[in-house]
Design an enzyme around this catalytic site. Structure first.
Site, short mmCIF file in Angstrom:
data_model
loop_
_atom_site.label_atom_id
_atom_site.label_comp_id
_atom_site.label_asym_id
_atom_site.label_seq_id
_atom_site.Cartn_x
_atom_site.Cartn_y
_atom_site.Cartn_z
N LEU A 199 2.65 51.28 -13.60
CA LEU A 199 2.48 50.97 -15.03
C LEU A 199 3.11 49.64 -15.45
CD1 LEU A 199 2.96 54.54 -16.53
CD2 LEU A 199 0.83 53.32 -16.05
N LYS A 200 3.59 48.86 -14.48
CA LYS A 200 4.21 47.57 -14.82
C LYS A 200 3.31 46.43 -14.41
CE LYS A 200 7.95 49.35 -16.33
NZ LYS A 200 8.29 49.26 -17.74
N HIS A 233 -8.37 52.47 -11.41
CA HIS A 233 -8.29 52.76 -12.85
C HIS A 233 -9.31 53.85 -13.17
CE1 HIS A 233 -7.28 51.79 -17.01
NE2 HIS A 233 -8.55 52.03 -17.27
C1 GRF Z 1 -4.58 57.62 -11.71
O1 GRF Z 1 -5.44 58.20 -12.65
C2 GRF Z 1 -4.88 56.15 -11.52
O2 GRF Z 1 -6.24 55.85 -11.65
C3 GRF Z 1 -4.13 55.51 -12.65
O3 GRF Z 1 -2.93 56.26 -12.75
C4 GRF Z 1 -3.15 57.58 -12.25
C5 GRF Z 1 -2.13 57.79 -11.18
O4 GRF Z 1 -2.11 59.11 -10.69
N1 GRF Z 1 -3.94 54.08 -12.43
P1 GRF Z 1 -1.30 59.41 -9.38
O5 GRF Z 1 0.11 58.87 -9.59
O6 GRF Z 1 -1.99 58.74 -8.24
O7 GRF Z 1 -1.27 60.91 -9.23
#
Ligand code: GRF
Length: 204
Positions: A95-96, A114
């Site tokens: 998220l960064k 995504h």
């Molecule tokens: C997934 O939905 C991915 O597409 C998004 O964040 C979520 C991460 O899920 N970028 P995880 O940590 O892989 O379980």
């Protein structure tokens, strides 16, 4: 002819790490000619770090709490990936923003997943359940998954692959999120296989 040497994968993750896990599993059982060599999280409590440790992969917490200086943090992330001779950086729920030093060192060798059909439902603030809530609120009949190159903005790098997922009329955001995540787990591995074989080129 000898098989190509396994690619070194480095992961950037923030929380659960279920996509990372599906890729690690695919490396371990030989579906991917690759090896997970390092996992980095900005979040010291991320389940993903525990998953990495359970799989015997070096795991690092590199975030704002232990590296408050942004430039130093960028340098430490870059150097950790370089030290493990990472060929491809996999973002999976990170998220960064990626710092400029890390981006430069891995330009064209860093990908993200995504859970929408980008460019729709992407960009700053569009993460997790918010994406699926917005898709349902807009009355979409389909959504999907996008795998793209990473650049210096959120969700804006060149799209490498997309898969569509239908939205059902009685879907809640939670049900839709679950269905999309299942597709992610399969699609990330399949797309990586194509990237590693050269079928999907990273450089143009
Ligand atoms: C997934 O939905 C991915 O597409 C998004 O964040 C979520 C991460 O899920 N970028 P995880 O940590 O892989 O379980």
């Amino acid at each position: 002819m000898t098989a190509a040497k396994p690619a070194h994968l480095g992961f950037l993750v923030s929380h659960r790490g279920s996509n990372m896990q599906s890729i690690i599993d695919a490396c371990k059982d030989g579906r991917l000619n690759a090896e997970a060599v390092a996992v980095i999280s900005n979040n010291g409590d991320a389940a993903a770090l525990e998953r990495a440790e359970n799989a015997g992969i070096p795991a690092y917490h590199i975030g704002g709490t232990n590296f408050p200086d942004e430039q130093e943090r960028d340098r430490v992330i870059r150097d950790t990936l370089l030290r493990h001779k990472v060929d491809l950086v996999i973002l999976a729920g990170y998220l960064k923003k990626i710092g400029p030093g890390t981006l430069r060192a891995f330009k064209g060798r860093m990908i993200n997943i995504h859970p929408s059909l980008l460019p729709r439902y992407g960009g700053r603030g569009m993460y997790g359940m918010k994406i699926h809530q917005a898709v349902i609120a807009a009355g979409e009949t389909e959504t999907g998954v996008t795998i793209h190159l990473v650049d210096d903005a959120y969700d804006s790098g060149r799209v490498l692959a997309q898969r569509r997922v239908p939205v059902k009329s009685d879907d809640t955001a939670e049900r839709l999120a679950e269905r999309v995540l299942k597709v992610e787990h399969v699609f990330y591995v399949e797309t990586l296989e194509k990237i590693l074989s050269g079928e999907i080129p990273l450089l143009q």
